[in-house]
Design a protein around this motif. Structure first.
Motif, PDB file in Angstrom:
ATOM      1  N   UNK A  99      44.717  39.976  26.684  1.00 32.62           N
ATOM      2  CA  UNK A  99      43.562  39.640  25.965  1.00 32.62           C
ATOM      3  C   UNK A  99      42.253  39.276  26.820  1.00 32.62           C
ATOM      4  N   UNK A 100      42.280  39.759  28.267  1.00 28.03           N
ATOM      5  CA  UNK A 100      41.257  39.470  28.983  1.00 28.03           C
ATOM      6  C   UNK A 100      39.752  39.994  28.306  1.00 28.03           C
ATOM      7  N   UNK A 101      38.965  39.289  28.348  1.00 33.29           N
ATOM      8  CA  UNK A 101      37.530  39.718  28.032  1.00 33.29           C
ATOM      9  C   UNK A 101      36.779  40.630  28.967  1.00 33.29           C
ATOM     10  N   UNK A 102      35.813  41.496  28.608  1.00 29.20           N
ATOM     11  CA  UNK A 102      35.290  42.254  29.366  1.00 29.20           C
ATOM     12  C   UNK A 102      34.174  41.112  30.258  1.00 29.20           C
ATOM     13  N   UNK A 103      33.892  39.836  29.770  1.00 28.19           N
ATOM     14  CA  UNK A 103      32.907  39.196  30.472  1.00 28.19           C
ATOM     15  C   UNK A 103      33.638  38.243  31.749  1.00 28.19           C
ATOM     16  N   UNK A 104      35.053  37.930  31.441  1.00 28.89           N
ATOM     17  CA  UNK A 104      35.631  37.516  32.410  1.00 28.89           C
ATOM     18  C   UNK A 104      36.035  38.448  33.528  1.00 28.89           C
ATOM     19  N   UNK A 105      36.699  39.778  33.120  1.00 32.33           N
ATOM     20  CA  UNK A 105      37.028  40.573  34.080  1.00 32.33           C
ATOM     21  C   UNK A 105      35.645  40.899  35.022  1.00 32.33           C
ATOM     22  N   UNK A 106      34.499  40.762  34.382  1.00 32.92           N
ATOM     23  CA  UNK A 106      33.307  41.052  35.175  1.00 32.92           C
ATOM     24  C   UNK A 106      32.655  39.978  35.853  1.00 32.92           C
ATOM     25  N   UNK A 107      33.242  38.832  35.753  1.00 30.27           N
ATOM     26  CA  UNK A 107      32.425  37.623  36.442  1.00 30.27           C
ATOM     27  C   UNK A 107      32.345  37.955  37.967  1.00 30.27           C
ATOM     28  N   UNK A 108      32.970  38.650  38.734  1.00 29.39           N
ATOM     29  CA  UNK A 108      32.873  38.876  40.014  1.00 29.39           C
ATOM     30  C   UNK A 108      31.507  39.656  40.280  1.00 29.39           C
ATOM     31  N   UNK A 109      31.251  40.593  39.339  1.00 26.38           N
ATOM     32  CA  UNK A 109      29.941  41.345  39.442  1.00 26.38           C
ATOM     33  C   UNK A 109      28.932  40.508  39.485  1.00 26.38           C
ATOM     34  N   UNK A 110      28.829  39.434  38.304  1.00 28.01           N
ATOM     35  CA  UNK A 110      27.797  38.414  37.894  1.00 28.01           C
ATOM     36  C   UNK A 110      27.735  37.660  39.063  1.00 28.01           C
ATOM     37  N   UNK A 111      28.917  37.460  39.963  1.00 26.35           N
ATOM     38  CA  UNK A 111      28.674  36.477  41.112  1.00 26.35           C
ATOM     39  C   UNK A 111      27.941  37.166  42.207  1.00 26.35           C
ATOM     40  N   UNK A 112      28.273  38.325  42.317  1.00 26.95           N
ATOM     41  CA  UNK A 112      27.555  39.080  43.341  1.00 26.95           C
ATOM     42  C   UNK A 112      26.017  39.289  43.124  1.00 26.95           C
ATOM     43  N   UNK A 113      25.628  39.213  41.777  1.00 22.62           N
ATOM     44  CA  UNK A 113      24.561  39.108  41.421  1.00 22.62           C
ATOM     45  C   UNK A 113      23.703  37.810  41.801  1.00 22.62           C
ATOM     46  N   UNK A 114      24.491  36.657  41.436  1.00 23.03           N
ATOM     47  CA  UNK A 114      24.359  35.447  41.752  1.00 23.03           C
ATOM     48  C   UNK A 114      23.653  35.009  43.212  1.00 23.03           C
ATOM     49  N   UNK A 115      24.429  35.877  44.436  1.00 27.91           N
ATOM     50  CA  UNK A 115      24.397  35.689  45.582  1.00 27.91           C
ATOM     51  C   UNK A 115      23.267  36.508  46.007  1.00 27.91           C
ATOM     52  N   UNK A 116      22.872  37.791  45.495  1.00 30.53           N
ATOM     53  CA  UNK A 116      22.028  38.691  46.233  1.00 30.53           C
ATOM     54  C   UNK A 116      20.863  38.734  45.595  1.00 30.53           C
ATOM     55  N   UNK A 117      20.883  38.162  44.311  1.00 29.20           N
ATOM     56  CA  UNK A 117      19.118  38.042  43.744  1.00 29.20           C
ATOM     57  C   UNK A 117      18.453  37.031  44.552  1.00 29.20           C
ATOM     58  N   UNK A 118      19.046  36.141  45.253  1.00 25.88           N
ATOM     59  CA  UNK A 118      18.288  35.043  46.336  1.00 25.88           C
ATOM     60  C   UNK A 118      18.432  35.569  47.580  1.00 25.88           C
ATOM     61  N   UNK A 119      18.710  36.925  47.990  1.00 25.75           N
ATOM     62  CA  UNK A 119      18.904  37.163  49.219  1.00 25.75           C
ATOM     63  C   UNK A 119      19.885  36.271  50.139  1.00 25.75           C
ATOM     64  N   UNK A 120      20.928  36.059  49.384  1.00 22.06           N
ATOM     65  CA  UNK A 120      21.965  35.118  50.211  1.00 22.06           C
ATOM     66  C   UNK A 120      22.583  35.257  51.237  1.00 22.06           C
TER      67      UNK A 120
END
Ligand code: TRP
Length: 335
Positions: free
Chosen positions: A127-148
């Protein structure tokens, strides 16, 4: 120019000693050396707490006060709320083309979290959600949107950082070389064990001392700590290396005092109750100034709002600048 650091915390509970020794003390050191973005990852927290928005909302402020209390300096660190940076969500959508679903299923961090969250995602993660499966993608956005460029994380997060680097490489290959591949900054403090001897101190494990715990709570928790099982009587000699009380003494007790703790434990001249009382006192000495600083923020909640507001405005501006370049590269720059 200072390098950019980014890290995030899920606002799902207060910080405990494990956070303080594993991460918090590092933040305080790094804030002088880097441009530091510190994200309160409320959107990520919702991926496995979507049914409990009150908890996430409450802990945004709680965790911010904890961070300020341990010495994160709002004049040096941009403290911001993830959901207030819509560019992160936007970039997550763009990145989702650059990662396969099977790769996400194989991510070790996702796998182990799904295994721990059976009531939410099913016995076998069916029953894994699309959102949870995809959170590593969102974390990549967290980092790179600020040029981390540098990301301070615990070792459990390394697969997420690897996933981020893969996305960056793929993006740069297709759209042009504009994103930076972030590197990890591993804290040299080992993962803090629980008072019960568990390999990890954690909220969900019920073995954590929170920075906000009062004297009585700390006392109860330490009194229940696991000691050398072979020590039956007060004056039996014991082995401090298998005792959780000594393990914590090593973190909070001054060196000369610590030497006495060790030798008296070994020769049987110290009882466990006295030893625990001494530990309680030293934990309180460590936490008292933290609680004092926290109280200033508890008494002035508008100050916390202002810090988050200013950090968020700064972060948003940086995200907008970078999003412009990203959209140009992707040929979706219509504005
Ligand atoms: N996943 C991290 C955790 O659970 C929190 C986090 C969110 C994070 N965004 C981040 C960590 C970006 C590093 C970089 O602890």
């Amino acid at each position: 120019m200072k390098k950019t650091i980014l890290t995030g915390l899920r606002p799902t509970g207060n910080l405990h000693l494990g956070h303080l020794f594993g991460a918090g003390q590092n933040y305080v050191k790094l804030q002088d050396e880097y441009e530091f973005f510190l994200e309160i990852a409320d959107v990520q927290a919702l991926t496995d707490n979507f049914d409990n928005p009150e908890k996430v909302r409450r802990n945004v402020k709680e965790i911010t006060m904890d961070l300020l209390a341990i010495g994160v300096d709002p004049n040096k660190v941009h403290l911001f709320i993830q959901s207030r940076i819509p560019e992160i969500a936007e970039l997550t959508v763009f990145y989702s083309n650059l990662v396969t679903v099977s790769r996400l299923f194989r991510n070790p961090t996702v796998k182990s979290e799904v295994a721990q969250k059976k009531e939410l995602f099913g016995k076998d993660g069916e029953s894994i959600t699309y959102g949870f499966l995809g959170y590593p993608v969102s974390q990549a956005a967290d980092i790179t949107i600020f040029g981390g460029e540098v990301v301070p994380v615990g070792d459990d997060q390394l697969p997420l950082l690897e996933q981020c680097r893969e996305i960056v490489r793929k993006f740069n290959n297709i759209y042009g070389d504009i994103l930076k591949e972030p590197e990890q900054y591993l804290s040299n403090a080992p993962r803090l064990k629980g008072l019960d001897g568990n390999e990890k101190m954690g909220k969900s494990l019920g073995n954590a001392i929170f920075l906000v715990d009062d004297y009585e709570t700390i006392s109860k928790k330490v009194m229940g700590a696991v000691t050398d099982p072979n020590k039956i009587k007060k004056d039996d000699p014991a082995n401090p290396d298998i005792c959780m009380v000594y393990y914590y003494h090593k973190l909070v007790t001054p060196e000369d005092e610590l030497k006495a703790v060790c030798s008296e434990c070994k020769n049987g001249s110290r009882g466990c109750v006295a030893c625990k009382k001494q530990l309680i006192e030293n934990i309180n000495k460590l936490l008292d100034p933290i609680k004092e600083r926290r109280k200033q923020y508890e008494d002035n909640p508008e100050l916390v709002d202002k810090i988050l507001e200013e950090g968020t405005i700064f972060a948003r501006n940086r995200a907008k600048e970078n999003m412009k370049k990203i959209k140009e590269a992707m040929m979706i720059d219509y504005e």
